[in-house]
Each structure stands twice: as structure tokens, then as C-alpha cells.
Design a protein around this motif. Structure first.
Motif, PDB file in Angstrom:
ATOM      1  N   HIS A   1      54.164 122.420 -63.268  1.00 44.28           N
ATOM      2  CA  HIS A   1      53.212 121.429 -63.350  1.00 44.28           C
ATOM      3  C   HIS A   1      52.901 120.992 -61.812  1.00 44.28           C
ATOM      4  N   CYS A   2      51.519 120.930 -61.589  1.00 45.76           N
ATOM      5  CA  CYS A   2      51.209 120.980 -60.089  1.00 45.76           C
ATOM      6  C   CYS A   2      50.590 119.411 -59.970  1.00 45.76           C
ATOM      7  N   ILE A   3      51.200 118.538 -59.246  1.00 43.98           N
ATOM      8  CA  ILE A   3      50.431 117.414 -58.609  1.00 43.98           C
ATOM      9  C   ILE A   3      50.276 117.160 -57.360  1.00 43.98           C
ATOM     10  N   GLN A   4      49.000 116.803 -56.732  1.00 45.37           N
ATOM     11  CA  GLN A   4      48.858 116.514 -55.281  1.00 45.37           C
ATOM     12  C   GLN A   4      48.751 115.201 -55.428  1.00 45.37           C
ATOM     13  N   LEU A   5      49.538 114.833 -54.271  1.00 47.40           N
ATOM     14  CA  LEU A   5      49.923 113.234 -53.973  1.00 47.40           C
ATOM     15  C   LEU A   5      49.110 113.191 -52.354  1.00 47.40           C
ATOM     16  N   LEU A   6      48.480 111.887 -52.503  1.00 43.36           N
ATOM     17  CA  LEU A   6      47.967 111.230 -51.203  1.00 43.36           C
ATOM     18  C   LEU A   6      48.473 109.941 -51.110  1.00 43.36           C
ATOM     19  N   GLN A   7      48.719 109.388 -50.134  1.00 39.70           N
ATOM     20  CA  GLN A   7      48.703 108.036 -49.734  1.00 39.70           C
ATOM     21  C   GLN A   7      47.946 107.719 -48.584  1.00 39.70           C
ATOM     22  N   VAL A   8      47.129 106.687 -48.749  1.00 42.87           N
ATOM     23  CA  VAL A   8      45.719 106.672 -47.856  1.00 42.87           C
ATOM     24  C   VAL A   8      45.805 105.207 -47.283  1.00 42.87           C
ATOM     25  N   PRO A   9      46.131 104.959 -45.890  1.00 44.33           N
ATOM     26  CA  PRO A   9      46.137 103.814 -45.421  1.00 44.33           C
ATOM     27  C   PRO A   9      44.897 103.365 -45.085  1.00 44.33           C
ATOM     28  N   LEU A  10      44.105 102.389 -45.593  1.00 42.21           N
ATOM     29  CA  LEU A  10      42.949 101.880 -45.402  1.00 42.21           C
ATOM     30  C   LEU A  10      42.713 100.737 -44.182  1.00 42.21           C
ATOM     31  N   GLY A  11      41.767 100.948 -43.652  1.00 46.04           N
ATOM     32  CA  GLY A  11      41.693  99.691 -42.510  1.00 46.04           C
ATOM     33  C   GLY A  11      41.325  98.460 -42.963  1.00 46.04           C
ATOM     34  N   GLY A  12      41.255  98.257 -44.320  1.00 48.06           N
ATOM     35  CA  GLY A  12      41.120  96.902 -44.859  1.00 48.06           C
ATOM     36  C   GLY A  12      41.433  96.725 -46.227  1.00 48.06           C
TER      37      GLY A  12
ATOM     38  N   GLN B   1      46.288 103.151 -50.350  1.00 46.06           N
ATOM     39  CA  GLN B   1      45.952 103.553 -51.878  1.00 46.06           C
ATOM     40  C   GLN B   1      46.798 104.926 -52.178  1.00 46.06           C
ATOM     41  N   GLY B   2      47.310 105.103 -53.251  1.00 47.11           N
ATOM     42  CA  GLY B   2      47.936 106.312 -53.538  1.00 47.11           C
ATOM     43  C   GLY B   2      46.949 106.913 -54.958  1.00 47.11           C
ATOM     44  N   LEU B   3      47.118 108.247 -54.688  1.00 44.73           N
ATOM     45  CA  LEU B   3      46.426 109.257 -55.405  1.00 44.73           C
ATOM     46  C   LEU B   3      47.169 110.233 -56.156  1.00 44.73           C
ATOM     47  N   ALA B   4      47.126 110.430 -57.455  1.00 48.81           N
ATOM     48  CA  ALA B   4      48.260 111.394 -57.944  1.00 48.81           C
ATOM     49  C   ALA B   4      47.151 112.270 -58.934  1.00 48.81           C
ATOM     50  N   ILE B   5      46.882 113.664 -58.303  1.00 51.84           N
ATOM     51  CA  ILE B   5      45.944 114.638 -58.941  1.00 51.84           C
ATOM     52  C   ILE B   5      46.780 115.504 -59.445  1.00 51.84           C
ATOM     53  N   THR B   6      46.531 115.606 -60.969  1.00 54.13           N
ATOM     54  CA  THR B   6      47.065 116.680 -61.806  1.00 54.13           C
ATOM     55  C   THR B   6      46.179 117.896 -61.820  1.00 54.13           C
ATOM     56  N   TRP B   7      46.504 119.002 -61.509  1.00 56.00           N
ATOM     57  CA  TRP B   7      46.009 120.322 -61.508  1.00 56.00           C
ATOM     58  C   TRP B   7      46.534 121.236 -62.904  1.00 56.00           C
ATOM     59  N   LYS B   8      45.458 121.936 -63.134  1.00 52.17           N
ATOM     60  CA  LYS B   8      45.868 123.095 -64.125  1.00 52.17           C
ATOM     61  C   LYS B   8      47.009 123.924 -63.654  1.00 52.17           C
ATOM     62  N   SER B   9      46.807 124.307 -62.457  1.00 51.14           N
ATOM     63  CA  SER B   9      47.882 125.132 -62.000  1.00 51.14           C
ATOM     64  C   SER B   9      48.198 125.025 -60.608  1.00 51.14           C
TER      65      SER B   9
ATOM     66  N   PRO C   1      47.681 108.105 -40.623  1.00 46.65           N
ATOM     67  CA  PRO C   1      47.879 109.440 -40.986  1.00 46.65           C
ATOM     68  C   PRO C   1      48.241 109.288 -42.535  1.00 46.65           C
ATOM     69  N   LEU C   2      47.767 110.433 -42.964  1.00 42.33           N
ATOM     70  CA  LEU C   2      47.842 110.617 -44.536  1.00 42.33           C
ATOM     71  C   LEU C   2      49.368 111.158 -44.873  1.00 42.33           C
ATOM     72  N   TYR C   3      49.847 110.551 -45.915  1.00 36.84           N
ATOM     73  CA  TYR C   3      50.744 111.189 -46.683  1.00 36.84           C
ATOM     74  C   TYR C   3      50.109 112.213 -47.623  1.00 36.84           C
ATOM     75  N   GLU C   4      50.388 113.415 -47.504  1.00 35.80           N
ATOM     76  CA  GLU C   4      49.846 114.413 -48.519  1.00 35.80           C
ATOM     77  C   GLU C   4      51.053 115.267 -48.902  1.00 35.80           C
TER      78      GLU C   4
ATOM     79  N   GLU D   1      58.399 104.456 -59.302  1.00 36.65           N
ATOM     80  CA  GLU D   1      58.898 104.496 -57.678  1.00 36.65           C
ATOM     81  C   GLU D   1      58.564 105.829 -57.491  1.00 36.65           C
ATOM     82  N   LEU D   2      57.839 106.307 -56.411  1.00 33.80           N
ATOM     83  CA  LEU D   2      57.442 107.400 -55.848  1.00 33.80           C
ATOM     84  C   LEU D   2      58.462 107.375 -54.839  1.00 33.80           C
ATOM     85  N   VAL D   3      59.525 108.296 -54.555  1.00 31.06           N
ATOM     86  CA  VAL D   3      60.581 108.476 -53.837  1.00 31.06           C
ATOM     87  C   VAL D   3      60.669 109.917 -53.426  1.00 31.06           C
TER      88      VAL D   3
END
Length: 216
Positions: A2-13, A50-58, A85-88, A107-109
């Protein structure tokens, strides 16, 4: 896997200052052929991230999209609203992650390991240690919610000048307070050693209420 793409995006506000842009970016990735679910939430520790968790088919579907011009344009837009900088990462899990991501709080650790030290012996040891923690928390911790899953990140990155990769877990809790309360129980010192004795070089921790924000 199972493939999950993770992003943590620090916004300016605050998110409400860029809401149309953010909503558009989430809608764009949800519409990509190959994604099955997109969850997002503000980080508990920093509401401007902001955190993103994107589930992919593969994983193949994710890699195909990552090589496209659409991916390049989407990532450029993400970076244009980021204040740092992004966490990806792309994490591969052997088990379904829906129950963990559906917890009240996730908890994302991540434990960081030098790439040069990641071999089958070490991977097996790290994964076995996590399985022991998962068994204990699932069976004995009333503070837990949903599930616990973990997998290896596929993106190599620079950590203090050393090429590294992450071993990342989603651990479901009833609340952030419940997680903190768990740390004062005997179960914590009895089990944390399984995760702390593998010669990692850093730990990253954040909390997200994906199931709540993604439904708004």
C-alpha cells in the motif's frame, strides 16, 4: 504493498489566508488517475503547517504520475505557497492503513536511518521491533484508537549531510492528550526500547486529525 505519499507543507500564515489555493491543490490531486483517497489536516504542533496523506493504487501509479508534467506543475504550486522546505516521502506499507488514518488523532512518527546502513538484517530488526510495540499497544493501551502501521520511506534525503531514509509509522490515538498520557504508563518504558535501539540518527514526530479535517 500500500503506497502513501506524505507531504507536510509549512505555510506563510494561516490556512484561511490561502484557502482557495489550498482547496484547488487538494482537488487537483484527488482527481489524478491513480489516487484513491486524499486526506489533509493542520498539524497539531504548528497549525500553519498542513499535512497531506495521498493514497495511491500502487507505487507504480505514483511513480508514473511523478514523472509527468502534471506532477511537476502541481509540486511547483505546492512549493509556491510553502514558507520553507517540504517534508515529502513515499511510504510502502504491507497492511491497509485506513484504520490508522481514520483515528481521532494520528501520530506521524519517523525514525531516520543512513541509507548505507539499511540492509535486510536491519530492516527485519526494525520491523520486528515495531510489531512488538503494535501488539502491546493494540492489546493493552486504552488510549489507542484505530490501528498502528509502519513502512519504509522510498525517498532518500539529506539528514545532517548524510543520505538517509525514514521508517515511518501511523499510530492512532484518541487524542494528543491520550498519547501524552500513554507515555506515563508502564507500557511506554516497557516497549519504547524496541524502537530506540536500532541506531537511528533522528526522530520526527507530528500529530494530525486527518479524519476530521478531510471531511470538512
Amino acid at each position: 504493498m500500500h503506497c502513501i505519499q506524505l507531504l507536510q507543507v509549512p505555510l506563510g500564515g494561516r490556512l484561511d489566508s490561502i484557502q482557495p489555493s489550498w482547496t484547488s491543490l487538494v482537488a487537483n490531486i484527488q482527481a489524478v488517475n491513480g489516487t484513491t483517497k486524499v486526506l489533509w489536516a493542520p498539524q497539531h504542533e504548528d497549525e500553519n503547517t498542513q499535512g497531506l496523506a495521498i493514497t495511491w493504487k500502487s507505487y507504480d501509479a505514483q511513480k508514473k504520475w511523478a514523472a509527468s508534467t502534471e506532477s511537476t506543475a502541481w509540486m511547483s504550486k505546492i512549493k509556491s505557497i510553502a514558507a520553507g522546505p517540504l517534508y515529502e516521502d513515499i511510504v510502502l506499507f504491507s497492511e491497509v492503513v485506513d484504520a490508522a488514518l481514520g483515528a481521532n488523532v494520528v501520530e506521524l512518527v519517523s525514525w531516520i536511518h543512513p541509507t548505507s546502513q539499511i540492509n535486510k538484517e536491519k530492516m527485519d530488526k526494525v520491523e520486528y521491533g515495531f510489531s512488538q510495540v503494535r501488539k502491546s499497544i493494540s492489546n493493552q493501551a486504552p488510549e489507542a484508537d484505530g490501528d498502528l502501521v509502519a513502512g519504509w520511506g522510498q525517498i532518500e534525503f539529506d539528514h545532517d549531510g548524510v543520505p538517509s531514509r525514514r521508517f515511518t509509522a501511523f499510530i492512532g490515538w484518541k487524542s494528543v492528550k491520550a498519547h501524552n498520557d500513554f507515555k506515563s504508563t508502564p507500557l511506554f518504558p516497557e516497549n519504547i526500547h524496541w524502537l530506540m535501539e536500532n541506531n537511528h540518527t533522528g526522530v520526527e514526530v507530528a500529530h494530525y486529525a486527518f479524519s476530521k479535517s478531510s471531511e470538512e
